[in-house]
Design a protein around this motif. Structure first.
Motif, PDB file in Angstrom:
ATOM      1  N   LYS A 144       0.485  -8.201  -7.226  1.00 49.71           N
ATOM      2  CA  LYS A 144       1.410  -7.870  -8.319  1.00 49.71           C
ATOM      3  C   LYS A 144       2.857  -7.869  -7.843  1.00 49.71           C
ATOM      4  O   LYS A 144       3.177  -7.283  -6.814  1.00 49.71           O
ATOM      5  N   TRP A 145       3.742  -8.533  -8.618  1.00 55.53           N
ATOM      6  CA  TRP A 145       5.182  -8.482  -8.366  1.00 55.53           C
ATOM      7  C   TRP A 145       5.764  -7.224  -8.979  1.00 55.53           C
ATOM      8  O   TRP A 145       5.301  -6.768 -10.028  1.00 55.53           O
ATOM      9  N   SER A 146       6.817  -6.687  -8.369  1.00 57.06           N
ATOM     10  CA  SER A 146       7.554  -5.574  -8.986  1.00 57.06           C
ATOM     11  C   SER A 146       8.426  -6.153 -10.101  1.00 57.06           C
ATOM     12  O   SER A 146       8.758  -7.342 -10.078  1.00 57.06           O
ATOM     13  N   PRO A 147       8.835  -5.342 -11.100  1.00 57.20           N
ATOM     14  CA  PRO A 147       9.633  -5.873 -12.221  1.00 57.20           C
ATOM     15  C   PRO A 147      10.937  -6.550 -11.797  1.00 57.20           C
ATOM     16  O   PRO A 147      11.372  -7.496 -12.450  1.00 57.20           O
ATOM     17  N   ASP A 148      11.562  -6.084 -10.698  1.00 51.84           N
ATOM     18  CA  ASP A 148      12.814  -6.714 -10.257  1.00 51.84           C
ATOM     19  C   ASP A 148      12.577  -7.908  -9.329  1.00 51.84           C
ATOM     20  O   ASP A 148      13.519  -8.622  -8.960  1.00 51.84           O
ATOM     21  N   GLY A 149      11.312  -8.150  -8.946  1.00 46.84           N
ATOM     22  CA  GLY A 149      10.984  -9.299  -8.106  1.00 46.84           C
ATOM     23  C   GLY A 149      11.397  -9.152  -6.649  1.00 46.84           C
ATOM     24  O   GLY A 149      11.363 -10.111  -5.883  1.00 46.84           O
ATOM     25  N   GLU A 150      11.777  -7.933  -6.244  1.00 47.48           N
ATOM     26  CA  GLU A 150      12.227  -7.691  -4.863  1.00 47.48           C
ATOM     27  C   GLU A 150      11.057  -7.442  -3.907  1.00 47.48           C
ATOM     28  O   GLU A 150      11.189  -7.593  -2.702  1.00 47.48           O
ATOM     29  N   ILE A 180      -9.746   0.514  -5.346  1.00 50.75           N
ATOM     30  CA  ILE A 180      -8.737   0.436  -6.422  1.00 50.75           C
ATOM     31  C   ILE A 180      -9.149  -0.636  -7.430  1.00 50.75           C
ATOM     32  O   ILE A 180      -9.451  -1.775  -7.065  1.00 50.75           O
ATOM     33  N   SER A 181      -9.161  -0.252  -8.705  1.00 49.26           N
ATOM     34  CA  SER A 181      -9.566  -1.195  -9.759  1.00 49.26           C
ATOM     35  C   SER A 181      -8.383  -1.727 -10.550  1.00 49.26           C
ATOM     36  O   SER A 181      -8.436  -2.819 -11.112  1.00 49.26           O
ATOM     37  N   SER A 182      -7.301  -0.944 -10.621  1.00 48.55           N
ATOM     38  CA  SER A 182      -6.131  -1.377 -11.386  1.00 48.55           C
ATOM     39  C   SER A 182      -4.858  -0.782 -10.814  1.00 48.55           C
ATOM     40  O   SER A 182      -4.874   0.323 -10.264  1.00 48.55           O
ATOM     41  N   LEU A 183      -3.764  -1.525 -10.995  1.00 55.44           N
ATOM     42  CA  LEU A 183      -2.482  -1.089 -10.444  1.00 55.44           C
ATOM     43  C   LEU A 183      -1.357  -1.619 -11.321  1.00 55.44           C
ATOM     44  O   LEU A 183      -1.404  -2.764 -11.771  1.00 55.44           O
ATOM     45  N   ARG A 184      -0.363  -0.780 -11.599  1.00 59.48           N
ATOM     46  CA  ARG A 184       0.800  -1.195 -12.412  1.00 59.48           C
ATOM     47  C   ARG A 184       2.073  -0.603 -11.845  1.00 59.48           C
ATOM     48  O   ARG A 184       2.075   0.538 -11.376  1.00 59.48           O
ATOM     49  N   PHE A 185       3.159  -1.385 -11.942  1.00 61.16           N
ATOM     50  CA  PHE A 185       4.484  -0.858 -11.624  1.00 61.16           C
ATOM     51  C   PHE A 185       5.018  -0.151 -12.859  1.00 61.16           C
ATOM     52  O   PHE A 185       5.133  -0.765 -13.928  1.00 61.16           O
ATOM     53  N   ILE A 190       7.934   2.796  -8.449  1.00 58.52           N
ATOM     54  CA  ILE A 190       6.822   3.730  -8.701  1.00 58.52           C
ATOM     55  C   ILE A 190       5.589   2.957  -9.167  1.00 58.52           C
ATOM     56  O   ILE A 190       5.653   2.167 -10.117  1.00 58.52           O
ATOM     57  N   LEU A 191       4.468   3.198  -8.496  1.00 54.71           N
ATOM     58  CA  LEU A 191       3.203   2.541  -8.814  1.00 54.71           C
ATOM     59  C   LEU A 191       2.230   3.514  -9.460  1.00 54.71           C
ATOM     60  O   LEU A 191       2.121   4.662  -9.028  1.00 54.71           O
ATOM     61  N   ALA A 192       1.524   3.038 -10.481  1.00 57.19           N
ATOM     62  CA  ALA A 192       0.399   3.797 -11.046  1.00 57.19           C
ATOM     63  C   ALA A 192      -0.870   3.128 -10.528  1.00 57.19           C
ATOM     64  O   ALA A 192      -1.054   1.917 -10.702  1.00 57.19           O
ATOM     65  N   ILE A 193      -1.717   3.904  -9.874  1.00 54.39           N
ATOM     66  CA  ILE A 193      -2.930   3.353  -9.264  1.00 54.39           C
ATOM     67  C   ILE A 193      -4.157   4.061  -9.815  1.00 54.39           C
ATOM     68  O   ILE A 193      -4.211   5.295  -9.875  1.00 54.39           O
ATOM     69  N   ALA A 194      -5.145   3.263 -10.214  1.00 54.56           N
ATOM     70  CA  ALA A 194      -6.420   3.812 -10.681  1.00 54.56           C
ATOM     71  C   ALA A 194      -7.536   3.183  -9.867  1.00 54.56           C
ATOM     72  O   ALA A 194      -7.501   1.986  -9.562  1.00 54.56           O
ATOM     73  N   GLY A 195      -8.511   3.994  -9.507  1.00 55.61           N
ATOM     74  CA  GLY A 195      -9.615   3.485  -8.695  1.00 55.61           C
ATOM     75  C   GLY A 195     -10.957   3.711  -9.348  1.00 55.61           C
ATOM     76  O   GLY A 195     -11.043   3.936 -10.559  1.00 55.61           O
ATOM     77  N   ILE A 221     -11.938   4.420 -14.071  1.00 58.58           N
ATOM     78  CA  ILE A 221     -10.883   3.777 -14.874  1.00 58.58           C
ATOM     79  C   ILE A 221     -10.863   2.290 -14.528  1.00 58.58           C
ATOM     80  O   ILE A 221     -10.790   1.915 -13.367  1.00 58.58           O
ATOM     81  N   LYS A 222     -10.944   1.465 -15.550  1.00 59.46           N
ATOM     82  CA  LYS A 222     -11.022   0.020 -15.336  1.00 59.46           C
ATOM     83  C   LYS A 222      -9.661  -0.657 -15.401  1.00 59.46           C
ATOM     84  O   LYS A 222      -9.432  -1.661 -14.732  1.00 59.46           O
ATOM     85  N   ASP A 223      -8.763  -0.148 -16.217  1.00 65.27           N
ATOM     86  CA  ASP A 223      -7.462  -0.810 -16.347  1.00 65.27           C
ATOM     87  C   ASP A 223      -6.380   0.152 -16.824  1.00 65.27           C
ATOM     88  O   ASP A 223      -6.668   1.119 -17.550  1.00 65.27           O
ATOM     89  N   ILE A 224      -5.137  -0.139 -16.394  1.00 68.20           N
ATOM     90  CA  ILE A 224      -3.961   0.629 -16.841  1.00 68.20           C
ATOM     91  C   ILE A 224      -2.942  -0.371 -17.387  1.00 68.20           C
ATOM     92  O   ILE A 224      -2.827  -1.484 -16.868  1.00 68.20           O
ATOM     93  N   TYR A 225      -2.220   0.032 -18.413  1.00 70.38           N
ATOM     94  CA  TYR A 225      -1.120  -0.791 -18.932  1.00 70.38           C
ATOM     95  C   TYR A 225       0.047   0.133 -19.221  1.00 70.38           C
ATOM     96  O   TYR A 225      -0.167   1.258 -19.694  1.00 70.38           O
TER      97      TYR A 225
END
Length: 347
Positions: A144-150, A180-185, A190-195, A221-225
């Protein structure tokens, strides 16, 4: 403010379970173990067609803007689709095994993919070719890329490696107890991680420390958005227990547990989740507000236009009268000339 979740469009999409879902401002696309990608037009709430290019399960889907979709599959292919005509622009043999995850850089010029051949590959999307290959010690299943692409992150079982784009080296690692099953910036750092448990954790990419954790579901948890609406940061979670839950997150008080806005029991074993936002209707509401406030100005403008129109009609009447005077004179002049011509012809 109480929120409710109601089914708006339901469709028996595939002959096997869904493995991936992606959204842009108009379409929702779903990938499945039945080897097809189904398209849904959310403006019209209809099925739009199917894409058949992969052999095997569709493992990942990601839109870039309104014009392109990237899909990855069990066959090791990454396909680039044009979303105007829904044609496959390019099919790349990306990995020797299956493509497990892909992510497009915010600029749209680069994409990263990971597969079961223990490689991380960088793709030049401008030229549609491989740019760089990095060997990994184990198979990564999320990138996964971060929103700023850095920076970008890779997930190997229960470990998150954080990379910087400029150095392409690991700047930190986050390790959890379960896979870990899902991950979102949520933000750039800051990362939200679900396993494979019922807890969601927020981590800082800079310090790799857990900022907050809370029990969200009764099962894995299967997915986060995550998305933002009217200044609110919202997190949507889907679990194997069949529940979809929406949470309100206060970024200023990140250590506080997010408040539950609403939940719904879908009575299905959920596998993936995405949020489609009706941006057009939101923009319409805003434009309606703007229209009512500028109604007085419009009235003023219309009265000026009416005056101008009146002036134009007057001048056109005068020119019309002038024309009426000229026309009969022309006819008088033309008549004797025609007689002369007739005489000459006869002679």
């Amino acid at each position: 403010q109480s929120w409710t979740i109601v089914p708006d469009f339901t469709h028996h999409a595939h002959s096997a379970s869904l493995s991936a879902v992606a959204v842009n401002n108009r379409y929702v696309v779903t990938g499945s173990r039945d080897e097809t990608i189904q398209i849904y037009d959310m403006k019209k709430k209809i099925e739009h067609g199917a894409l058949l290019q992969h052999n095997g399960t569709i493992t990942c889907l990601e839109f870039y803007g309104t014009a392109h979709l990237l899909s990855g599959g069990e066959d090791g292919l990454i396909c680039i689709w044009n979303t105007k005509r829904w044609e496959c622009l390019k099919s790349i043999k990306a990995h020797k095994g299956q493509v497990t995850s892909l992510s497009i850089h915010p600029s749209g010029k680069l994409a990263l993919s990971v597969g079961t051949d223990k490689t991380l590959r960088t793709w030049n999307l401008v030229e549609g070719r491989s740019a760089f290959i990095k060997n990994l010690k184990q198979n990564a299943h999320i990138i996964k890329w971060s929103p700023d692409g850095e920076r970008y992150v890779t997930v190997v079982t229960n470990k998150v490696d954080i990379y910087r784009l400029d150095t392409a080296s690991i700047t930190g690692t986050i390790t959890t107890e379960k896979r870990i099953s899902s991950l979102r910036f949520i933000t750039d750092s800051i990362l939200a991680i679900a396993g494979d448990d019922e807890i969601i954790r927020f981590y800082s990419c800079d310090s790799q420390k857990c900022l907050c954790e809370f029990k969200a579901h009764e099962n894995r948890i299967k997915d986060i958005y995550t998305f933002e609406r009217e200044g609110q940061h919202l997190i949507v979670t889907a679990s194997s227990d069949g529940y979809i839950k929406m949470w309100n997150l206060d970024l200023d008080k990140i250590k506080n547990v997010p408040s539950l806005l609403c939940e719904v029991n879908t009575k299905a074993r959920l596998t993936c989740l995405a949020v489609w936002l009706d941006r057009a209707s939101e923009m319409k509401e805003n434009s309606d507000k703007a229209a009512t406030s500028s109604q007085a100005k419009e009235d003023e403008k219309s009265s000026i236009v009416r005056k101008n129109k009146a002036c134009w009609t007057d001048t056109s009447d005068k020119t019309a009268k002038k024309k009426r005077k000229i026309i009969p004179e022309k006819k008088k002049l033309e008549a004797p000339l025609q007689k002369k011509k007739r005489k000459q012809n006869s002679s």
